[in-house]
Design a protein around this motif. Structure first.
Motif, PDB file in Angstrom:
ATOM      1  N   ASP A   1      19.844   3.996  -8.535  1.00  0.00           N
ATOM      2  CA  ASP A   1      20.178   3.068  -9.629  1.00  0.00           C
ATOM      3  C   ASP A   1      19.554   1.694  -9.393  1.00  0.00           C
ATOM      4  OD1 ASP A   1      21.851   5.004 -10.949  1.00  0.00           O
ATOM      5  OD2 ASP A   1      23.340   4.614  -9.391  1.00  0.00           O
ATOM      6  N   GLY A   2      18.325   1.707  -8.879  1.00  0.00           N
ATOM      7  CA  GLY A   2      17.599   0.451  -8.667  1.00  0.00           C
ATOM      8  C   GLY A   2      18.013  -0.333  -7.440  1.00  0.00           C
ATOM      9  N   GLU A   3      18.890   0.229  -6.600  1.00  0.00           N
ATOM     10  CA  GLU A   3      19.347  -0.472  -5.415  1.00  0.00           C
ATOM     11  C   GLU A   3      18.901   0.283  -4.153  1.00  0.00           C
ATOM     12  OE1 GLU A   3      23.495  -1.305  -5.320  1.00  0.00           O
ATOM     13  OE2 GLU A   3      23.537  -2.176  -7.335  1.00  0.00           O
ATOM     14  N   GLU A   4      18.390  -0.488  -3.200  1.00  0.00           N
ATOM     15  CA  GLU A   4      17.965   0.115  -1.934  1.00  0.00           C
ATOM     16  C   GLU A   4      19.182   0.638  -1.173  1.00  0.00           C
ATOM     17  OE1 GLU A   4      16.339  -1.535   2.238  1.00  0.00           O
ATOM     18  OE2 GLU A   4      15.165  -2.179   0.501  1.00  0.00           O
ATOM     19  N   LYS A   5      19.159   1.918  -0.853  1.00  0.00           N
ATOM     20  CA  LYS A   5      20.298   2.554  -0.172  1.00  0.00           C
ATOM     21  C   LYS A   5      19.943   3.083   1.212  1.00  0.00           C
ATOM     22  CE  LYS A   5      23.405   2.198  -3.456  1.00  0.00           C
ATOM     23  NZ  LYS A   5      24.669   1.439  -3.280  1.00  0.00           N
TER      24      LYS A   5
ATOM     25  N   ASP B   1       0.804  -1.220   0.000  1.00  0.00           N
ATOM     26  CA  ASP B   1       0.000   0.000   0.000  1.00  0.00           C
ATOM     27  C   ASP B   1       0.843   1.280   0.000  1.00  0.00           C
ATOM     28  OD1 ASP B   1       1.053  -0.101   2.536  1.00  0.00           O
ATOM     29  OD2 ASP B   1      -0.869   0.094   3.584  1.00  0.00           O
ATOM     30  N   LYS B   2       2.146   1.146  -0.221  1.00  0.00           N
ATOM     31  CA  LYS B   2       3.028   2.318  -0.259  1.00  0.00           C
ATOM     32  C   LYS B   2       2.952   3.003  -1.624  1.00  0.00           C
ATOM     33  CE  LYS B   2       4.831   1.618   3.866  1.00  0.00           C
ATOM     34  NZ  LYS B   2       4.047   0.461   4.309  1.00  0.00           N
ATOM     35  N   TRP B   3       3.594   4.169  -1.719  1.00  0.00           N
ATOM     36  CA  TRP B   3       3.653   4.943  -2.965  1.00  0.00           C
ATOM     37  C   TRP B   3       5.095   5.041  -3.436  1.00  0.00           C
ATOM     38  CZ3 TRP B   3       0.461   9.795  -1.057  1.00  0.00           C
ATOM     39  CH2 TRP B   3      -0.857   9.389  -0.781  1.00  0.00           C
ATOM     40  N   ILE B   4       5.278   5.040  -4.746  1.00  0.00           N
ATOM     41  CA  ILE B   4       6.612   5.187  -5.339  1.00  0.00           C
ATOM     42  C   ILE B   4       6.686   6.552  -6.019  1.00  0.00           C
ATOM     43  CG2 ILE B   4       8.189   4.360  -7.127  1.00  0.00           C
ATOM     44  CD1 ILE B   4       6.965   1.541  -6.639  1.00  0.00           C
ATOM     45  N   GLY B   5       7.682   7.330  -5.640  1.00  0.00           N
ATOM     46  CA  GLY B   5       7.860   8.656  -6.231  1.00  0.00           C
ATOM     47  C   GLY B   5       9.273   8.841  -6.741  1.00  0.00           C
ATOM     48  N   PRO B   6       9.510   9.909  -7.499  1.00  0.00           N
ATOM     49  CA  PRO B   6      10.859  10.170  -8.010  1.00  0.00           C
ATOM     50  C   PRO B   6      11.799  10.563  -6.879  1.00  0.00           C
ATOM     51  CG  PRO B   6       9.433  12.053  -8.405  1.00  0.00           C
ATOM     52  CD  PRO B   6       8.549  10.967  -7.862  1.00  0.00           C
ATOM     53  N   GLY B   7      13.069  10.234  -7.029  1.00  0.00           N
ATOM     54  CA  GLY B   7      14.062  10.742  -6.097  1.00  0.00           C
ATOM     55  C   GLY B   7      14.046  12.261  -6.121  1.00  0.00           C
TER      56      GLY B   7
ATOM     57  N   ALA C   1      17.318   4.731 -12.209  1.00  0.00           N
ATOM     58  CA  ALA C   1      16.220   4.314 -11.338  1.00  0.00           C
ATOM     59  C   ALA C   1      16.450   4.802  -9.912  1.00  0.00           C
ATOM     60  CB  ALA C   1      16.047   2.801 -11.388  1.00  0.00           C
ATOM     61  N   ASP C   2      16.384   6.130  -9.765  1.00  0.00           N
ATOM     62  CA  ASP C   2      16.473   6.776  -8.454  1.00  0.00           C
ATOM     63  C   ASP C   2      15.044   7.081  -8.012  1.00  0.00           C
ATOM     64  OD1 ASP C   2      19.193   6.716  -8.955  1.00  0.00           O
ATOM     65  OD2 ASP C   2      19.317   8.837  -9.511  1.00  0.00           O
ATOM     66  N   PHE C   3      14.598   6.461  -6.923  1.00  0.00           N
ATOM     67  CA  PHE C   3      13.212   6.662  -6.506  1.00  0.00           C
ATOM     68  C   PHE C   3      13.079   6.513  -5.002  1.00  0.00           C
ATOM     69  CE2 PHE C   3      13.551   2.132  -7.451  1.00  0.00           C
ATOM     70  CZ  PHE C   3      12.828   1.509  -6.436  1.00  0.00           C
ATOM     71  N   ILE C   4      11.924   6.951  -4.508  1.00  0.00           N
ATOM     72  CA  ILE C   4      11.643   6.858  -3.081  1.00  0.00           C
ATOM     73  C   ILE C   4      10.349   6.090  -2.872  1.00  0.00           C
ATOM     74  CG2 ILE C   4      12.905   8.931  -2.428  1.00  0.00           C
ATOM     75  CD1 ILE C   4      10.317  10.511  -2.487  1.00  0.00           C
ATOM     76  N   VAL C   5      10.224   5.506  -1.691  1.00  0.00           N
ATOM     77  CA  VAL C   5       9.013   4.794  -1.291  1.00  0.00           C
ATOM     78  C   VAL C   5       8.433   5.530  -0.086  1.00  0.00           C
ATOM     79  CG1 VAL C   5       8.022   2.602  -0.550  1.00  0.00           C
ATOM     80  CG2 VAL C   5       9.989   2.614  -2.107  1.00  0.00           C
TER      81      VAL C   5
END
Length: 383
Positions: A376-380, A48-54, A359-363
């Motif tokens: 870059d698609g990796e959880e940091k 139920d989370k949202w994905i947004g741009p970094g 693939a820089d994004f936030i949850v």
């Protein structure tokens, strides 16, 4: 090839918000957003989370007790890593007015460390000063104020290995208009700031190529019905971007609402102007050479109580404009990602979830609390 798909309740793409969809990531790059995935595909489901741009912070001085002006490579690395906890995946390390020599050294240090940072990516350098006027100096040190010089800028740019992509000045300074014309030809964005310009002086700055108003309302001549001043020019210059510090201290929410309505969210760049006390306990710090006290969420000069940068996080600014009913979540995220990226011409590499970009994004959860940050698609980062 490393291919997988991510899915969540909402995915905030550059132009739309998708639901019941899957976003492809291939070798750290965004692919297509689709309704169905191939059989056997790897899927990361954020429920139920949202994905947004970094997020992209184009005006930030420091974090976690480090300041860009410390001229310390390890400090810049720590700022970069720390910004992941704010949802920031790209930033412009920002200088303060100082001696020409120190500014050149700092520019060189940032350029050297650019490819070594492990957190938010350095996408350029913002020179905030030293071409300002004393009337609205804020926390900038006036002993270093000087007139714009192309020769001086070229020296800094050489030391920066071409990384300076934004510089702020007061448009009424002697030689400012010629300087604006020249550096914009070199591909550098000119911002207007710390200025007592009249409306006409500010307007000339825009006509010569100035395209950003730095922390709008702060550090500039105010608006009246007979002399609109620099604030009036920021409102009237529809093509120029307006930075906003949305911490509730720098600008009243109603003033934020007015500017967003006049300029539209596409021309508003949320920034933090964060200083070294960001991410730290309240107390006593320094901004440049000035002692600062951080109390009740605001950083102020101990000498006169003037605001001295902020301790705002960029995701906090996003949350505030939504809570103030100034913007939708979609627009608020855009004002903290794509708009600032566009304002300095780096939207080809960051600022939105779009096929072909890193693939820089936030949850986020539905209260806009940051849960995770990916590079870059990796959880940091995970809260």
């Amino acid at each position: 090839m490393n291919q997988f798909f991510i899915t969540a309740e909402k995915i905030f793409l550059e132009e739309t918000v998708e639901t019941h969809s899957y976003l492809e990531i291939v070798d750290g790059i965004f692919g297509d957003c689709v309704k169905e995935v191939p059989e056997g595909a790897k899927i990361i489901d954020f429920g139920d989370k949202w994905i947004g741009p970094g997020l992209v912070d184009t005006h930030i001085h420091g974090f976690l007790n480090h300041d860009v002006m410390d001229n310390d490579t390890e400090g810049i690395k720590e700022i970069s890593k720390g910004l992941l906890s704010c949802g920031v995946t790209s930033f412009l390390p920002t200088t303060l007015t100082s001696s020409s020599e120190l500014l050149g050294k700092v520019a060189h240090t940032i350029a050297e460390v650019k490819d070594e940072v492990e957190g938010a990516k350095i996408q350029g350098i913002f020179f905030e000063g030293p071409y300002f006027t004393e009337e609205h100096k804020g926390a900038q040190n006036p002993i270093y104020f000087t007139h714009p010089s192309i020769e001086e800028f070229d020296e800094w740019q050489t030391q920066a290995n071409g990384l300076i992509n934004k510089i702020a000045l007061a448009p009424e300074k002697e030689g400012a208009l010629a300087f604006i014309s020249e550096v914009t030809k070199k591909g550098v964005t000119v911002a207007l700031a710390h200025s007592d310009a009249t409306y006409e002086e500010a307007k000339k700055g825009v006509e010569h190529g100035g395209s950003i108003f730095v922390h709008t309302f702060n550090g500039m001549s105010g608006f009246t019905h007979r002399e609109p001043g620099m604030v009036g020019c920021a409102m009237a210059s529809r093509e120029a971007y307006g930075e906003l510090i949305c911490d509730g201290h720098h600008v009243h929410p109603t003033a934020v609402d007015i500017l967003v309505n006049v300029k539209t969210p596409e021309k508003i760049a949320l920034i933090t102007d964060c200083m070294r006390a960001g991410g730290m306990p309240e107390g006593h710090y320094h901004l440049g050479e000035f002692p600062v006290k951080v109390e009740n969420g605001a950083a102020r000069l101990e000498s006169n109580g003037s605001l001295a940068g902020s301790v705002l996080t960029l995701i906090g600014g996003v949350k505030n404009v939504v809570d103030w009913n100034v913007a939708t979540v979609f627009d608020a995220l855009k004002m903290a990602s794509l708009a600032p990226a566009k304002s300095v011409g780096i939207d080809d590499v960051c600022g939105s979830i779009k096929k072909g970009k890193a693939a820089d994004f936030i949850v986020l959860d539905n209260q806009l609390e940051l849960c995770k940050t990916y590079l870059d698609g990796e959880e940091k980062y995970t809260k």
